[in-house]
Scaffold this motif. Structure first.
Motif: not given
Lengths: 414, 319
Positions: B34-38, B41-44
């Motif tokens: 989940g962390y990897v996939m998000s 988006a978090l960086l953005f």
């Protein structure tokens, strides 16, 4: 079942919407591109001369400078209101031009902020500063140092509809009393006798200041002389000679009223001349702004500046000097429909033969720059609000002037 | 409310048994994935939202003029900017204008939007077409809708005054946007027009998600249209209505462009909403530090509302 699911997912989506909407503040405009100049003879040039009709003239000037000075110019132009913010944002991101043509009121903020190169020594060596009208030249002189060279100038005059004045048996007014009387006589049906922009920006203040100065006063006597000037305009509104709508009008709007015959007289600048000359609907003439005690007009125009961040001040200076050679300048000004800031060119271009342009050129002698220092934006805002408060009747001219004066006075002393 | 809680129970039970069956390691792996996939988006979010916000806050506690941007020589000034903004009458005036603007806009947007939603939830000929046409107001760029209203509300040539004159109400014709007492209502009217479709659409989705069998059951029990609205529609719509109002509040509180085009904050300062006030400080007076402070203060109200709302959501999810 479907009910529950729908509502839940809906809430989840709207929840993230709330966060996004709440977080996206209004002041997040920053960043920008890293352009910077690359070649040693490449100059980045910014201006706000975006009008289609002006492009050939500017391109010709750029080509001439490139050839004569031996530089490569990369130009970027902005809409008028966006050049200043662009320079501010550029200061944050390091993305600034080498050379720019800016509005002469921008000097008030750019110089104290340390954005511009001091040109005093170069100007002295050049030795042509005396060839310029005092007003335009002084717009770039701050604390005895010169930061700009005026490129072109404009000021305000009174346009009048010749047919309407003849029909009403009115002469173009010379004094405030004559203006009030003429405006009253010319107000009929849908037509207002007088129009000017009184919008809540520097544009409206630019229009108002000639009235303030004409009382013999200035910003330091705004409490009394400002009240007088505001009171005069308020009387025009009360008499029905001037539309209450003027507090929302730009100078362009005022001109639209004039061209459509809904205003018999208007205050405006020479930049309206091309549009007025093109139309055949109204016949018009130009006279100086009617006076109370002293003749006065407000000086506008553009100045050349070199940004402090530029490592190529010498090349920039050469470009400016080239642009100011009389033959080059005359061609440029004629092509763009602008007026010279040099008094020694009063008989050189179109303006020497055109009777209406001549009125504007002669009025330069009475036109004053708005060189009030770094706090001018605050003073301007105070005056704009006083003008609006008086004309809309939300406070009396005296009260509005007092309030503005209390905002202006401490800023002047600084 | 009780009905809703009861209906939710069985689903929760299923979720629970599923997690137990899958075991722990799977849960850990899923969290990591989940962390990897998000991450993108978090960086953005970090780059486009958190950084500017932090930068804005950083600016707000320094004394920054344009020249200081070049030199990078920022004087730390603590809460000075906040003090100076909060002690200015113009700031509190802008807060008041913003509150009136927001409250006025929301009240009418919501009631009109709700009425229209009740209309469009029924099927009738051309309902789809009218519904799409309603959306035009929402789709138009604020610059365009602002300009439209500026023309319509114009005193001399505007459509409203023309209409009033046409029906013989000359005395009501008015300088809508240039009279300090009617400029704000004029701006609010324009904003209501812009916001109604948004309210209608979300409320319509809410209405459509109400189980029709509830109405059928009520009808069999002898409930009339008013009772059905009062005892089924209104309670069932409460959460949706709260969401719509809160979204609307946040959206309306930061409206800038529409007001800017319509009046520029004038006449005098009668329509100077908080975002315009911030803009004027930063980009007309060039007081970047103070502008940033005012911008941060502008965030406070919507942020509080957002936090309250998200908390409520969580609570509701937990029951």
């Amino acid at each position: 079942m479907s009910n529950r699911f729908d509502r839940r997912s809906f809430m989840r989506i709207s929840g993230s919407g709330v966060l996004a909407a709440g977080l996206a503040g209004p002041l997040t405009a920053c960043g920008g591109s890293e352009s910077g100049s690359s070649g040693s003879n490449e100059l980045i040039w910014w201006d706000y001369l975006v009008e289609e009709a002006r492009q050939p003239g500017i391109k010709a000037l750029i080509a001439d400078i490139e050839k004569q000075v031996g530089v490569k110019i990369t130009r970027r132009s902005f809409p008028f209101a966006e050049l200043e913010p662009a320079i501010i944002k550029g200061a944050a991101s390091g993305d600034l031009p080498d050379i720019a043509i800016v509005d002469n009121t921008s000097m008030n903020s750019f110089v104290p902020q340390g954005l511009l190169t001091d040109l005093t020594d170069r100007v002295k060596e050049w030795g042509q500063s005396k060839a310029y009208y005092e007003g335009p030249w002084n717009s770039g002189v701050i604390d005895g140092k010169t930061y700009s060279v005026p490129n072109n100038s404009n000021c305000l005059c009174l346009y009048y509809n010749t047919e309407m004045l003849e029909a009403a048996g009115v002469e173009p007014p010379k004094t405030w009393d004559e203006l009030a009387e003429a405006a009253k006589k010319l107000t009929k049906g849908d037509t207002f006798g007088f129009a000017m922009s009184a919008i809540k920006t520097e544009e409206g203040v630019f229009q108002f200041e000639p009235f303030l100065w004409s009382t013999g006063g200035d910003l330091d006597t705004f409490g009394t002389d400002g009240a007088k000037a505001l009171g005069f305009l308020k009387e025009l509104v009360d008499a029905g000679s001037m539309s209450k709508q003027s507090v929302g009008w730009t100078q362009q709007d005022a001109n639209t009223q004039f061209v459509s015959g809904r205003a018999a007289m208007q205050i405006n600048g020479p930049w309206q001349l091309p549009a007025l000359q093109e139309q055949t609907k109204v016949k018009w003439g130009v006279v100086p702004i009617p006076i109370d005690k002293e003749p006065a007009s407000c000086l506008g125009g553009e100045n050349w500046v070199i940004l402090k961040t530029s490592g190529k001040a010498d090349q920039c200076w050469k470009a400016i000097v080239r642009s100011q050679e009389k033959t080059v300048l005359a061609k440029y000004l004629d092509g763009l429909g602008l007026l010279p800031a040099r008094s020694d060119m009063a008989d050189a271009g179109k303006w020497a033969s055109d009777p209406t342009l001549k009125v504007f050129v002669q009025e330069f002698a009475n036109a004053r720059p708005r060189s009030y220092g770094p706090n001018y934006p605050q003073m301007s805002q105070a005056m704009a609000e006083a003008l609006q408060a008086s004309l809309t009747g939300s406070s009396s001219p005296q009260a509005a002037a007092r309030k503005a004066a209390s905002a202006i006075t401490p800023k002047l002393k600084k | 409310m009780s009905l809703q809680v009861k209906a939710r129970e069985p689903l929760k039970a299923v979720e629970k048994t599923e997690t137990v069956r899958r075991g722990r390691s799977l849960a850990v792996r899923r969290t990591r994935a989940g962390y990897v996939m998000s991450a993108p988006a978090l960086l953005f979010l970090g780059a486009t939202m958190l950084f500017p916000l932090a930068y804005n806050f950083w600016t707000s506690v320094h004394d920054v003029a344009i020249g200081d941007l070049l030199t990078g020589d920022w004087q730390f000034s603590g809460a000075d900017n906040y003090d100076s903004v909060a002690s200015e009458g113009a700031f509190w005036h802008a807060v008041r204008v913003s509150l009136v603007f927001t409250a006025g806009s929301l009240f009418f947007q919501f009631t009109i939007g709700f009425a229209l939603a009740l209309l469009f939830v029924k099927t009738f000929p051309l309902a789809g077409l009218f519904r799409s046409l309603m959306l035009v107001a929402w789709l138009l760029p604020p610059i365009v809708s602002g300009t439209l209203f500026r023309w319509m509300l114009d005193a001399d040539a505007g459509a409203y005054n023309e209409l009033l004159r046409l029906v013989g109400l000359d005395s009501l014709a008015h300088n809508w946007l240039t009279d300090p007492s009617t400029a704000l209502p004029g701006v609010i009217a324009a904003n209501i027009w812009v916001g109604v479709p948004f309210n209608m659409l979300l409320l319509l989705v809410g209405l459509q998600s109400i189980d029709p069998t509830l109405y059928e059951a009520a009808e069999i029990d002898g409930a009339g249209p008013w009772q059905r609205l009062r005892h089924i529609t209104v309670p069932m719509m409460k959460p949706v209505a709260a969401a719509v109002l809160l979204l609307g509040l946040i959206y309306t509180f930061k409206v800038f462009d529409l007001v800017f085009v319509l009046t520029g904050g004038g006449p005098v300062d009668s329509t100077r909403v908080l975002p315009l006030y911030v803009y004027e400080i930063a980009f007309k007076l060039f007081q970047l530090g103070r502008g940033a402070a005012a911008g941060t203060l502008l965030l406070v109200i919507p942020l509080i509302v957002a936090i309250v709302y998200v908390r409520r959501l969580r609570k509701e999810g937990a029951t």
